[in-house]
Design a protein around this motif. Structure first.
Motif, mmCIF file in Angstrom:
data_model
loop_
_atom_site.group_PDB
_atom_site.id
_atom_site.type_symbol
_atom_site.label_atom_id
_atom_site.label_comp_id
_atom_site.label_asym_id
_atom_site.label_seq_id
_atom_site.Cartn_x
_atom_site.Cartn_y
_atom_site.Cartn_z
ATOM 1 N N SER A 2 41.954 39.003 83.538
ATOM 2 C CA SER A 2 41.219 37.881 83.202
ATOM 3 C C SER A 2 40.930 36.759 83.856
ATOM 4 N N ILE A 3 40.207 35.870 84.343
ATOM 5 C CA ILE A 3 40.274 34.666 85.455
ATOM 6 C C ILE A 3 38.995 34.251 84.268
ATOM 7 N N VAL A 4 39.548 32.516 83.452
ATOM 8 C CA VAL A 4 39.937 31.706 83.163
ATOM 9 C C VAL A 4 39.277 30.347 83.156
ATOM 10 N N GLY A 5 37.987 30.002 83.293
ATOM 11 C CA GLY A 5 38.175 28.084 83.756
ATOM 12 C C GLY A 5 37.304 27.337 83.974
ATOM 13 N N HIS A 6 36.641 26.224 83.558
ATOM 14 C CA HIS A 6 35.691 25.273 83.493
ATOM 15 C C HIS A 6 34.925 25.905 84.106
ATOM 16 N N SER A 7 33.414 25.110 83.798
ATOM 17 C CA SER A 7 32.162 25.969 84.624
ATOM 18 C C SER A 7 32.358 24.759 86.388
ATOM 19 N N GLY A 8 32.219 25.630 87.645
ATOM 20 C CA GLY A 8 31.979 24.951 88.613
ATOM 21 C C GLY A 8 33.405 24.284 89.224
ATOM 22 N N CYS A 9 35.299 25.380 88.489
ATOM 23 C CA CYS A 9 35.775 25.194 89.065
ATOM 24 C C CYS A 9 36.562 26.144 90.288
ATOM 25 N N GLY A 10 35.341 27.154 90.474
ATOM 26 C CA GLY A 10 35.868 28.167 91.942
ATOM 27 C C GLY A 10 35.580 29.219 91.823
ATOM 28 N N LYS A 11 35.464 30.201 90.411
ATOM 29 C CA LYS A 11 35.608 31.420 89.964
ATOM 30 C C LYS A 11 35.338 32.399 90.247
ATOM 31 N N THR A 12 33.615 31.708 91.277
ATOM 32 C CA THR A 12 33.107 32.917 91.612
ATOM 33 C C THR A 12 33.148 32.750 93.205
ATOM 34 N N THR A 13 33.821 31.886 93.610
ATOM 35 C CA THR A 13 34.646 31.609 94.836
ATOM 36 C C THR A 13 35.682 32.311 95.151
ATOM 37 N N LEU A 14 36.390 32.719 94.000
ATOM 38 C CA LEU A 14 37.577 33.450 93.822
ATOM 39 C C LEU A 14 37.715 35.335 93.870
ATOM 40 N N LEU A 15 36.486 35.183 93.839
ATOM 41 C CA LEU A 15 36.109 36.768 92.949
ATOM 42 C C LEU A 15 35.509 37.061 95.013
ATOM 43 N N ARG A 16 34.801 35.320 95.849
ATOM 44 C CA ARG A 16 33.933 36.071 96.732
ATOM 45 C C ARG A 16 34.786 36.167 97.315
ATOM 46 N N ILE A 17 36.282 35.619 96.998
ATOM 47 C CA ILE A 17 37.748 36.174 98.852
ATOM 48 C C ILE A 17 38.564 36.829 98.502
ATOM 49 N N ILE A 18 38.441 37.675 97.073
ATOM 50 C CA ILE A 18 39.021 38.713 97.277
ATOM 51 C C ILE A 18 38.332 40.235 97.365
ATOM 52 N N THR A 19 37.207 39.388 97.497
ATOM 53 C CA THR A 19 36.202 40.892 97.825
ATOM 54 C C THR A 19 35.615 40.619 99.394
ATOM 55 N N LEU A 34 33.880 38.636 100.256
ATOM 56 C CA LEU A 34 32.591 37.562 100.915
ATOM 57 C C LEU A 34 32.366 36.843 101.602
ATOM 58 N N THR A 35 33.613 35.546 101.132
ATOM 59 C CA THR A 35 33.625 34.035 101.252
ATOM 60 C C THR A 35 35.490 34.113 102.171
ATOM 61 N N GLU A 36 35.384 33.430 103.772
ATOM 62 C CA GLU A 36 37.117 33.822 103.901
ATOM 63 C C GLU A 36 37.201 32.268 102.926
ATOM 64 N N PRO A 37 38.363 32.220 102.900
ATOM 65 C CA PRO A 37 39.473 31.371 102.445
ATOM 66 C C PRO A 37 39.789 30.539 103.577
ATOM 67 N N THR A 38 39.482 29.205 102.920
ATOM 68 C CA THR A 38 39.941 28.184 104.775
ATOM 69 C C THR A 38 40.965 28.383 105.381
ATOM 70 N N THR A 39 42.016 28.607 104.634
ATOM 71 C CA THR A 39 43.539 28.072 104.822
ATOM 72 C C THR A 39 44.151 29.309 103.540
ATOM 73 N N GLY A 40 44.840 30.387 103.809
ATOM 74 C CA GLY A 40 45.710 31.190 102.881
ATOM 75 C C GLY A 40 45.108 32.502 103.006
ATOM 76 N N SER A 41 45.636 33.129 102.225
ATOM 77 C CA SER A 41 45.040 35.025 102.949
ATOM 78 C C SER A 41 45.347 35.867 101.757
ATOM 79 N N VAL A 42 44.967 36.766 102.018
ATOM 80 C CA VAL A 42 44.306 37.940 100.663
ATOM 81 C C VAL A 42 44.705 39.310 101.692
ATOM 82 N N PRO A 98 33.399 45.209 105.817
ATOM 83 C CA PRO A 98 32.436 45.791 104.707
ATOM 84 C C PRO A 98 34.045 46.397 103.782
ATOM 85 N N MET A 99 34.075 45.834 102.122
ATOM 86 C CA MET A 99 35.015 47.006 101.358
ATOM 87 C C MET A 99 33.933 48.052 100.293
ATOM 88 N N ARG A 100 34.472 48.855 101.118
ATOM 89 C CA ARG A 100 33.976 50.394 100.622
ATOM 90 C C ARG A 100 34.371 50.487 98.579
#
Ligand SMILES: Nc1ncnc2c1ncn2[C@@H]1O[C@H](COP(=O)(O)OP(=O)(O)OP(=O)(O)O)[C@@H](O)[C@H]1O
Ligand SMILES: [Mg+2]
Length: 255
Positions: free
Chosen positions: A33-50, A52-60, A70-72
């Motif tokens: 489970s992931i919790v955090g205030h609105s606008g903190c970056g949760k959707t961004t984090l999910l998009r990076i995991i899948t 859909l969004t590339e991280p600026t730095t770091g790796s998954v 594509p991730m099937r």
């Protein structure tokens, strides 16, 4: 996830630092489970995991391989069920098969079984307008599972539901995920939902999001609705609320 940061650059807002050096490991089959205030970056984090969004730095990496499209093996569930209004419940569940040119007829039996597992036996041929919003969410969950994904990514899936339906959906999801053994990333604004469902709760700080806490939820499974009344459950909720901080003005409520 290793030292992942994400900065967005827009013409209107300039540079927005969404994620700041987040690292964590997840075991196959874990419910995170992931919790955090609105606008903190949760959707961004999910998009990076899948991917859909590339991280600026770091790796998954997933199973040792860098995330790439594509991730099937990923099923997505969003806050809105986003069903096609002109397709029946079962035709909506079958949509991903159709889009990837799979064998739709042989998947029909599985789609029926999935609809039954989310409590929609007998509703297969109804259209979204003939279903309640809670039922539409169930269809969307069945659709995400049709490919039997290893990873299920859920972004505030019950955010638009009333409290009672939301609690019912959480209990249903608990049953389904405990029987399917999938790796789940579940973003929610509800602390109690996060604790009830999760093996762990990742707590993110306000933007730029840092991982402020990674709380293991040592509540035995299978869990039931009754878990909510246990003293350990209440203590976990309190701990997570205190980690989130009380600066909630202008934010959506954290329940
Ligand atoms: N594609 C984008 N381009 C520019 N900025 C973006 C983009 N996506 C997100 N942001 C910014 O990044 C920050 C984090 O957004 P994100 O959607 O990840 O937050 P969130 O935690 O999911 O919020 P919520 O709880 O409201 O859904 C916000 O400031 C948002 O404006
Ligand atoms: Mg979001």
């Amino acid at each position: 996830m290793r030292s992942v940061s994400k900065t967005y650059t827009t013409s209107k807002k300039g540079v927005v630092r969404a994620i700041d050096s987040v690292s964590f490991d997840v075991k196959a089959g874990e419910f995170v489970s992931i919790v955090g205030h609105s606008g903190c970056g949760k959707t961004t984090l999910l998009r990076i995991i899948t991917g859909l969004t590339e991280p600026t730095t770091g790796s998954v990496t997933i199973s040792g391989k860098a995330v790439a499209l594509p991730m099937r093996g990923v099923g997505h569930v969003y806050q809105k069920p986003a069903l096609m209004p002109w397709r029946s419940a079962i035709e909506n569940v079958l949509l991903p098969i159709e889009l990837l040119h799979g064998d739709k007829e042989s998947a029909r039996k599985k789609a029926s079984a999935l609809l039954a597992s989310v409590g929609l036996k007998g509703f297969e041929s109804l259209y979204p307008r003939e279903l309640s919003v809670g039922m539409q969410h169930r269809v969307s969950l069945a659709r995400a599972l049709i490919h039997d994904p290893q990873i299920l990514v859920m972004d505030e899936p019950f955010g638009s539901l009333d409290e009672l339906t939301r609690e019912e959906m959480a209990t249903e999801l608990l049953k389904i995920t405990e029987s399917l053994n999938k790796t789940v990333f579940f973003v929610t604004h509800s602390v109690s939902e996060a604790v009830m469902l999760g093996d762990r709760v990742l707590v993110l700080s306000p933007r730029p999001s840092k991982l402020v806490s990674d709380v293991a939820i040592n509540v035995p499974r299978p869990r039931t609705e009754k878990v909510r009344t246990q003293s350990s459950f209440i203590a976990y909720c309190e701990e997570i609320r205190s980690r989130l901080g009380s600066n909630l003005e202008g934010q959506r409520p954290v329940q």
